[in-house]
Design an enzyme around this catalytic site. Sequence first.
Site, PDB file in Angstrom:
ATOM      1  CE  LYS A 168      -3.975  -2.180   0.411  1.00 18.45           C
ATOM      2  NZ  LYS A 168      -5.118  -2.045  -0.500  1.00 18.45           N
ATOM      3  CG  ASP A 197      -4.291  -0.638  -3.655  1.00 12.58           C
ATOM      4  OD1 ASP A 197      -4.763   0.372  -4.201  1.00 12.58           O
ATOM      5  OD2 ASP A 197      -4.986  -1.499  -3.087  1.00 12.58           O
ATOM      6  CD  GLU A 223      -5.389  -2.702  -6.254  1.00 16.79           C
ATOM      7  OE1 GLU A 223      -6.457  -2.846  -5.622  1.00 16.79           O
ATOM      8  OE2 GLU A 223      -4.430  -3.503  -6.145  1.00 16.79           O
ATOM      9  CD  GLU A 249     -10.132  -1.973  -4.410  1.00 15.00           C
ATOM     10  OE1 GLU A 249     -10.686  -1.745  -3.318  1.00 15.00           O
ATOM     11  OE2 GLU A 249      -8.945  -2.329  -4.507  1.00 15.00           O
ATOM     12  CG  ASP A 272     -15.021  -7.354  -5.280  1.00 11.48           C
ATOM     13  OD1 ASP A 272     -15.967  -8.160  -5.165  1.00 11.48           O
ATOM     14  OD2 ASP A 272     -14.361  -6.952  -4.295  1.00 11.48           O
TER      15      ASP A 272
END
Length: 362
Positions: A168, A197, A223, A249, A272
């Site tokens: 992250k 991400d 991401e 997502e 997702d």
Amino acid sequence: MTKIVSASAALVDLPVETVRTDAVQAFVKQETIVVDLRTDDGLDGTGYSYTIGTGGRAVLSMLRDHLLPLLEGRDARDVEAAWRELFAVTRATTVGAITSLALAAVDTALWDLRCLRAGEPLWRLAGGFRRAVPVYDTEGGWLHLSIEELVRGALAAKESGLRGVKIKIGRPRAEEDAERVAAVRAAVGPGMDIMVDANQSMTYAEARRRAYALEPYQVGFFEEPLPADDVQGHRELARSTSIPVAVGESLYSVGQFRDYLARGAASVVQADVARVGGITPWLKVAHLAEAFNVAVCPHFLMELHVSLVAGVPAGTYVEHIPQLRAVTRTELPIEDGHAVAPDEPGLGIAWDRNALDDLRVA
């Protein structure tokens, strides 16, 4: 005809297995919406979806007040027709998260019934491309972790045979993010994928700065750098960096994925199954991605996504974030860095009914 004779839904709260933080939120709990369908030929199908901390009761109300009453008496084999009818009656709230999550809980239950009736596992009825798919780890990469903890997590993932790790990002300064990724790259070497991400936390200008800072470390994909509705920003970012841009997502319809792909704004699709409305639309996204020669690496829900990624040619990675161990009797097997899709008929999730009852909140 195989009629649905009963349809019910429940809300189950699952505590997180470890502390999870990113640039915009903390993962407090998983509000899990479970749908059970029974047919007149004696089959029971179970589906589910989820939210992270809020909205579960709204999804449950949508199901109980509007969707489930329409299912009783329907032929459970007509999965596409059922999805379309339920989508149509919720037209005033589509496209939207609550409706998509409710549709997903029903749709996954219908697919469970479809697989049970056929005597086949989901991975085969979803396409049957292969049974095992590569896994990357996210549990060791949360934003609150120190550099030393990130390195330990990445080395543990490498030692266990996993093919990649995700970190992250979104620290106050680009140099901090770069330092963290550089330390992990130095520790694991060149043979392991590292993804990052940002959880929609950046402007285009800042995401471009971060991408430039991270390019030397051979990042596998970047991401959700920008808000999910900023298609143009993602397009410009994808053109400005060699790092593949990943989105999905936080997209809730096949049409939203079409817009990203048609405009060259995504190099990796992370559909997702819960958020896009179920297995039925998920497969459409996966085949759309294949048509654009784009990889599919879904977000979360590894216990379900393993079978879908195994089913389609564009499937590339499954994200390792265990979250169902408290309410299931088995764990997803991982062999030589690959998750192995369950081979028994149905979705392949062995629910622990007593545990579900104990954690039920509505």
